[in-house]
Motif scaffolding. Structure first.
Motif, PDB file in Angstrom:
ATOM      1  N   LYS A  67       2.038  -1.130  12.103  1.00  0.00           N
ATOM      2  CA  LYS A  67       0.973  -0.129  12.038  1.00  0.00           C
ATOM      3  C   LYS A  67       1.029   0.813  13.233  1.00  0.00           C
ATOM      4  CE  LYS A  67      -2.472  -2.839  10.669  1.00  0.00           C
ATOM      5  NZ  LYS A  67      -3.797  -3.391  10.733  1.00  0.00           N
ATOM      6  N   THR A  85       3.318   3.834  12.644  1.00  0.00           N
ATOM      7  CA  THR A  85       3.038   4.719  11.504  1.00  0.00           C
ATOM      8  C   THR A  85       3.457   6.160  11.757  1.00  0.00           C
ATOM      9  OG1 THR A  85       1.134   3.344  11.038  1.00  0.00           O
ATOM     10  CG2 THR A  85       1.186   5.473   9.962  1.00  0.00           C
ATOM     11  N   ARG A 114       5.402   8.199  -1.305  1.00  0.00           N
ATOM     12  CA  ARG A 114       4.229   7.366  -1.161  1.00  0.00           C
ATOM     13  C   ARG A 114       3.493   7.261  -2.500  1.00  0.00           C
ATOM     14  NH1 ARG A 114      -0.958   8.270   0.211  1.00  0.00           N
ATOM     15  NH2 ARG A 114      -1.953   6.542   1.298  1.00  0.00           N
ATOM     16  N   ARG A 146       6.551  -1.312  -3.347  1.00  0.00           N
ATOM     17  CA  ARG A 146       6.819  -0.939  -1.959  1.00  0.00           C
ATOM     18  C   ARG A 146       8.131  -1.565  -1.543  1.00  0.00           C
ATOM     19  NH1 ARG A 146       1.932   0.729   0.136  1.00  0.00           N
ATOM     20  NH2 ARG A 146       3.266   1.749   1.636  1.00  0.00           N
ATOM     21  N   GLU A 197       8.127   7.255   3.571  1.00  0.00           N
ATOM     22  CA  GLU A 197       6.715   7.636   3.700  1.00  0.00           C
ATOM     23  C   GLU A 197       6.370   8.120   5.096  1.00  0.00           C
ATOM     24  OE1 GLU A 197       4.039   4.531   2.717  1.00  0.00           O
ATOM     25  OE2 GLU A 197       4.836   4.319   0.686  1.00  0.00           O
ATOM     26  N   LYS A 198       7.171   7.682   6.083  1.00  0.00           N
ATOM     27  CA  LYS A 198       6.856   8.035   7.472  1.00  0.00           C
ATOM     28  C   LYS A 198       7.366   9.418   7.833  1.00  0.00           C
ATOM     29  CE  LYS A 198       5.203   3.868   8.164  1.00  0.00           C
ATOM     30  NZ  LYS A 198       5.265   3.424   6.754  1.00  0.00           N
ATOM     31  N   HIS A 220      -1.312  11.546   4.025  1.00  0.00           N
ATOM     32  CA  HIS A 220      -1.065  10.884   5.300  1.00  0.00           C
ATOM     33  C   HIS A 220      -0.892   9.374   5.133  1.00  0.00           C
ATOM     34  CE1 HIS A 220      -1.339   9.972   9.510  1.00  0.00           C
ATOM     35  NE2 HIS A 220      -1.400  11.256   9.789  1.00  0.00           N
ATOM     36  N   PRO A 221       0.159   8.818   5.716  1.00  0.00           N
ATOM     37  CA  PRO A 221       0.342   7.363   5.576  1.00  0.00           C
ATOM     38  C   PRO A 221      -0.830   6.574   6.152  1.00  0.00           C
ATOM     39  CG  PRO A 221       1.964   8.308   7.097  1.00  0.00           C
ATOM     40  CD  PRO A 221       1.268   9.443   6.440  1.00  0.00           C
ATOM     41  N   ALA A 222      -1.581   7.192   7.048  1.00  0.00           N
ATOM     42  CA  ALA A 222      -2.699   6.461   7.651  1.00  0.00           C
ATOM     43  C   ALA A 222      -3.754   6.096   6.610  1.00  0.00           C
ATOM     44  CB  ALA A 222      -3.342   7.287   8.754  1.00  0.00           C
ATOM     45  N   ARG A 223      -3.729   6.770   5.464  1.00  0.00           N
ATOM     46  CA  ARG A 223      -4.701   6.396   4.433  1.00  0.00           C
ATOM     47  C   ARG A 223      -4.473   4.967   3.959  1.00  0.00           C
ATOM     48  NH1 ARG A 223      -7.240  10.999   0.659  1.00  0.00           N
ATOM     49  NH2 ARG A 223      -7.607  12.494   2.318  1.00  0.00           N
ATOM     50  N   ASP A 224      -3.238   4.508   4.127  1.00  0.00           N
ATOM     51  CA  ASP A 224      -2.961   3.121   3.759  1.00  0.00           C
ATOM     52  C   ASP A 224      -3.579   2.148   4.737  1.00  0.00           C
ATOM     53  OD1 ASP A 224      -1.532   4.029   1.698  1.00  0.00           O
ATOM     54  OD2 ASP A 224       0.436   3.691   2.588  1.00  0.00           O
ATOM     55  N   MET A 225      -3.818   2.629   5.963  1.00  0.00           N
ATOM     56  CA  MET A 225      -4.378   1.741   6.981  1.00  0.00           C
ATOM     57  C   MET A 225      -5.822   1.415   6.639  1.00  0.00           C
ATOM     58  SD  MET A 225      -2.850   3.848  10.180  1.00  0.00           S
ATOM     59  CE  MET A 225      -3.884   3.176  11.462  1.00  0.00           C
TER      60      MET A 225
END
Lengths: 800, 363
Positions: free
Chosen positions: A164, A167, A348, A357, A365-366, B156-161
């Protein structure tokens, strides 16, 4: 993500005395959270390569096989093993008698299933690789039987970095990027990334792979090359072990190689069987299309799924997973290698829509560096040449790059740096800290201009604040001296609704005996149907936590009743308060309201009146304390929208004619539905609408005065029919006028044998006085006569 | 009356007193007797003024007789007085034995707030003393306020967080209290000092340490020249106030889309003191305060001039703090409606006098 320090050492020469645990802390403080540092120490002594000569199943032990191994120099041994998938001609890691590994201790010769078993074929997990139990690890064919395997081949340190915290750092999803970060932290030199030169793959004589991209925003770059001379083979043992240690199971040289580059550079790749795929198109899936991925699952696609196609036929889910039909088989010797760059949002979306996934999708996705697409192919060939002696490219490296990454230069105001970090930073210092990270600084017009390398330019570093962060973390947050802020004084408008909530909660829990509980925001359908309650239309969740939890509450009551049923086991009497939001469907926007719920419950059927009076008293007390006003409790019919309301014991609460809530009791049928035992309980409740309370204008409580002359009190009791409301009596008494009367107060009410059934006795206290003189006996007698006369005229029967 | 009669009269009075004085059992009654006998109008006292009626040669003798008598009566009364005092004293002594100040008092009924509310109010008071205002916001939020306004675009990938509860209307149950950052900026402008305690919702599996419904408190400070040193100082202040002692902290980079730079402030593990234990996952540190400098995009969305103002923001897990403070081992009890684990037994069933006290002590 797991990072192998041995792997890192390929790119940065780590100090020999580096304490890996201290390194983990340093990395945490500078870059990203390290969740653990562990030593991989397999204690492998005396291991060698052995080649399988024969495999014979043992009839008495179906899971065991007798294997004859060639140990080199014409030496063979027989050993019994549980390892699956052994083939004649394959190499295995063998521990002869006398060798040792930590997992098994000293290896001996023993009798197993009636056979002599000399030494042991070592399973991969005993050598530190993430593999299934018993599964053997196969060194490549070039390894000679009898070749000694040095102990350090199996030893390493692993650093686990929290995914995390990566990210926003696509560059850190590979060992080379981590190595760059480490080089910057410790001031070490980063070695160049070993690849074959581009020229070697750009021979103009060779054909190109035809590549077409329909939507450059979805696929900014696609690189492909056809490679031949890639027969089925095993990857070098060191590569398999490294992959195994960082959590990827070794499979075959080809798969291992692409996985290795993914863990090395962060760039996912895919190999198609070149016999089936000779050109590439990138386009969106067709509506209603179905596609079988290489895991054998047929998947429903949508027009927002990005696909790789050949001649209009889908061959892969872009950036997620390849297709079954074009998968490389054992017989494949020529492949089309894909190395591309995709829009992170598209990948994504596909991964989450298909709930698929993969390691590849997680990286795409990054937002990966498009430069890596081509670099990965150069790297593949560099590493592949060591594995495949006859590797060559049948095509040129084809590079379709319709949407190049814009070069980013960020202007940084040095004053802003100082303002954020709390001290001046010179250009020299900033430059010194940032250039190892690939950020190059120059100065012009009192600003720094920071050129961002492509591997940091895909969303990570794009504005001044990003550069300031890089400087701050390199300076080290722990080196920043704390300093209290200097503030500008200002007035903030009171948040009155919030203040009201806090006041209410404080009041009911301290002036009264209510215990605050908190329930979930949604109704539980199972509970509602147990109560036989239809909640009506509610605001609904698209993705409830569980089935039946999709309706957001419209009232606090149903779930508070659940709490009553829960607590009745432990307490003979209790009172609950809850403060929370309720939701009402509404066009165009649903509405959210704040409520206070109060419930009082006591064992015993006849406590209802007492509980009601106490509940009413609590509400009156709060309204008076908060608003300096009284509350009218007006009898109301049960509202069909609140099926928990009692048909005959419900009242509406009015403050200054504003309805602010409801109060009621729970009838016996509902109590019984809640829980058989509650049939013999009394339960009363109130629900206050805080938003409406907010509109009540507060009045300052008036205070008493000291009278100039003494006051006289005189009590009167009288009987009224039980059907006469107290409020009506109050109204009648309000019309009585007498110059001596200062106040009338309620003393008590009584129902019982002595007043007769269907009748109620009321006692009130009159307070008399005169502001100019002391009262004399005649005043009292005169008043008594007049007041009693009035009561009689009202039809009330005086009690003696 | 002649002297003989006088003496008889005095003897009568004295005898009467001697006979009655033992029945007198209060100091008041004794004083009454004293007045009735020795006062100017009293039976003996009134004799004094008759002395002058006697012949001059007898007056001396008569005076002595009367005064002697007064003296004797006074002595008798005093004697009785002492007896009464002694009796009072022994009655007090007996009472002292009966008086038990250790018996339980009679308490007015008392309710309780939820443990999370108790901690929330504590935090509010801390920040009110520091000049912060306390705001709230709706639990049902727009996607824009919950994400876009906080620099978390749809892709945004942070939405997965932050796995989200979505409503059919397209609104969300807020995944954090941060949307109120945006609301507060629009409401107050800069400079701004605000905290936002509130309930948040995340679509995740419930276990002993995770619930899909929990409380956070958001902090936001915007002013001229707000810096990372300011943020660290405020974090130390907050932790000092919460823990009531100096707390060792470490500051490391963290990633949250609405701050830049983003940091994580860890607190020296209060359970093991830093040696490593299951609570801190053997690291010696507890993640307590994710924070950072407010991202310029967030300030701009809040219509704050980023040239003039900078700000910091932090989030504090109220639910976790309450669990730490009250020693609650299982998060699920907090939303269960069961009073036993969230109310002190002292409040619910009267004072606990023996046995193992459950709630309210570390478990």
């Amino acid at each position: 993500m797991l990072v192998s320090l041995k792997w890192i050492n390929d790119y940065v020469e780590l100090p020999a005395d580096l304490d890996p645990r201290a390194f983990g802390e340093r990395f945490t403080l500078t870059t990203a959270e390290v969740e653990g540092v562990s030593q991989v120490s397999m204690g492998a002594r005396g291991l060698i390569v052995a080649r399988i000569e024969s495999v014979v199943a043992l009839p008495d032990a179906p899971h065991l096989r007798h294997v004859v191994l060639n140990l080199g120099n014409g030496k063979t041994v027989g050993t019994v093993t549980a390892a699956p998938a052994l083939h004649v001609g394959s190499n295995v890691v063998y521990a002869p008698e006398g060798a040792s590994v930590a997992a098994f201790g000293k290896i001996t010769t023993a009798k197993v299933a009636g056979k002599t078993s000399a030494g042991m074929i070592l399973p991969g997990d005993a050598l530190g690789a993430a593999m299934a139990a018993q599964e053997a690890i196969f060194p490549p064919g070039v390894a000679e039987p009898g070749e000694e395997l040095p102990p350090e081949l199996f030893d390493d340190w692993l650093v686990e970095v929290d995914n995390k915290s990566l990210t926003h750092r696509p560059d850190l999803w590979g060992h080379y990027g981590i190595a760059r970060e480490i080089a910057a932290i410790y001031g070490l030199a980063l070695k160049p990334y070993p690849v074959v030169a581009l020229e070697e793959l750009s021979d103009e004589v060779l054909p190109e792979v035809p590549i077409s991209i329909a939507d450059p925003d979805a696929c900014p770059r696609y690189c492909g090359i056809v490679l031949e001379g890639v027969p089925a083979e095993c990857a070098p043992l060191w590569m398999q072990l490294r992959l195994g240690r960082v959590g990827m199971r070794p499979i075959s040289a080809l798969v291992d190689l692409t996985n290795y580059i993914m863990a090395d550079l962060g760039q996912p790749m895919h190999a198609f069987d070149a016999a089936k795929v000779d050109r590439i198109e990138v386009d969106w899936a067709k509506k209603g299309e179905r596609f079988k991925t290489l895991d054998g699952v047929e998947r429903q696609l949508s027009p927002t799924t990005l696909m790789i196609l050949r001649g209009g036929d889908s061959i892969a889910l872009a950036g997620v997973m390849g297709g079954l039909d074009t998968e490389v088989a054992d017989s494949t010797t020529t492949l089309l290698l894909e190395s591309a760059n995709f829009d992170p949002a598209a990948i994504r979306r596909t991964a989450s829509c298909l709930n698929l996934r993969t390691d590849a999708s997680a990286r795409f996705e990054k937002s990966l560096d498009p430069a890596h697409a081509r670099l990965a192919i150069q790297r593949f060939v560099y590493l592949g040449r060591d594995i495949y002696p006859s590797l060559s490219n049948r095509t040129r490296l084809s590079d379709c790059f319709p949407k190049p990454l814009e070069e980013i230069t960020v202007a940084v105001n040095p004053h802003h740096v100082a303002r954020t970090i709390g001290r001046e930073v010179s250009l020299e210092e900033a430059s010194q800290r940032l250039s190892p990270l690939g950020l190059e600084l120059s100065e012009a017009n009192a600003h720094w201009h920071v050129r961002v390398p492509s591997f940091r330019a895909t969303g990570d570093v794009s504005i001044e604040a990003d550069v300031i962060e890089e400087i701050a973390r390199c300076v080290g947050y722990d080196n920043i001296e704390p300093e209290m802020p200097r503030v500008s004084m200002r007035r903030f408008e009171l948040n009155a609704p919030r203040e009201l909530e806090r006041h209410a909660l404080e009041y009911f829990t301290t002036a009264h005996r209510y215990n605050e509980i908190q329930n979930y925001l949604w109704y539980d359908s199972t509970w509602l149907s147990q109560l036989g309650i239809d909640p009506g239309s509610c605001v609904e969740l698209k993705n409830p936590a569980a089935e039946g939890l999709h309706r957001l509450r419209r009232s606090l009551m149903p779930e508070m009743l659940a709490a009553v049923a829960r607590n009745r086991f432990y307490f003979p009497a209790f009172a609950l308060v809850e403060l929370g939001s309720v939701f009402e469907p509404h066009e165009p926007d649903d509405l959210e309201y704040r409520r206070i719920g109060l419930i009082s419950a006591r064992r015993g059927k006849r406590a209802e009146d007492d509980l009601y009076k106490r509940l009413k008293g609590a509400i009156e007390g709060w309204v008076f304390k908060r608003f300096g006003r009284g509350v009218d409790f007006v009898r109301a019919g049960a509202d069909a929208a609140r099926p928990w309301e009692h048909s005959s014991r419900t009242a509406q609460l009015l403050v200054e004619d504003t309805p602010v809530g409801r109060v009621s009791a729970i009838n016996r049928t509902l109590r019984r539905a809640m829980d058989e035992h509650l049939a013999a309980w009394s339960v009363v409740w109130a629900e206050l609408e805080l938003d409406k309370c907010g509109s009540i204008s507060a009045r300052t409580e008036g205070l008493g005065i000291i009278p100039a002359y003494p006051l006289v009190e005189m009590d009167f009791s009288f009987v009224v029919p039980a059907s006469t409301r107290y409020a009506d009596v109050v109204q009648e008494l309000g019309s009585f006028n007498n110059s001596l009367l200062k106040e009338v107060r309620y003393v008590g009410s009584y129902e019982g044998e002595s007043v007769g059934t269907g009748r109620r006795s009321l006692t009130v206290r009159t307070i008399l006085g005169d502001d100019t003189r002391t009262l004399v006996e005649e005043d009292g007698l005169g008043f008594r006569g007049e007041f009693e006369g009035y009561l009689t005229k009202c039809g009330y029967e005086l009690r003696k | 009356m002649d002297v003989g009669q006088l003496k008889e009269r005095i003897a009568e009075i004295e005898a009467g007193i001697a006979a009655n004085v033992c029945d007198i059992d209060t100091a008041d009654a004794l004083r009454g007797l004293e007045t009735a006998v020795l006062g100017k109008q009293g039976t003996l006292g009134s004799l004094v003024k008759t002395i002058k009626d006697y012949p001059p040669d007898q007056r001396g003798h008569v005076g002595k007789v009367v005064n002697d008598a007064k003296g004797r009566v006074k002595a008798v009364i005093e004697q009785r007085h002492r007896e009464l005092e002694a009796a009072d004293a022994s009655a007090d002594a007996a009472d002292a034995e009966a008086f038990d100040p250790t018996l339980p008092g009679i308490r007015e009924p008392m309710g309780s707030v939820h443990p999370v509310t108790a901690v929330q109010w504590e935090i509010e008071r801390i920040f009110e003393r520091l000049g912060f205002t306390v705001e709230a916001g709706p639990e049902m939020e727009t996607e824009y306020n919950n994400f876009e306004a906080l620099n978390i675009p749809a892709t945004h990938p942070a939405r997965d967080m932050q796995d989200t509860f979505w409503l059919k209307s397209g609104m969300v149950l807020r995944t954090h209290t941060s949307p109120v950052q945006h609301r507060a900026m629009l409401k107050f402008g800069a400079p701004l000092r605000v905290i936002v305690p509130g309930r948040c919702f995340r679509y995740e599996t419930i276990d002993a340490s995770h619930d899909n419904t929990f409380h956070q408190v958001e902090g936001l400070m915007i002013d001229r020249g707000i810096s990372i040193p300011n943020l660290i100082a405020m974090a130390k202040t907050l932790l000092y106030e919460v823990m009531q002692h100096e707390v060792e902290i470490r500051v490391r980079p963290g990633y949250f889309p609405f701050v830049e730079p983003g940091i994580e402030i860890d607190m020296n593990c209060q359970i093991c003191g830093g040696a490593g234990c299951p609570t801190c996952k053997q690291s010696g540190w507890l993640e307590i305060l994710p924070a950072g400098m407010v991202h310029p995009n967030v300030l701009e969305a809040g219509k704050i001039d980023t040239e003039e103002f900078t700000g910091f923001a932090f989030g504090l897990g109220l639910t976790r703090l309450a669990m730490m403070k009250y020693g609650i081992g299982d998060i699920r009890v907090l939303n269960s409606g069961d009073l036993r684990p969230i109310v002190s037994p002292d409040r619910l069933g009267g004072p606990v006098i023996a046995g193992q006290v459950g709630s309210g002590t570390k478990r």
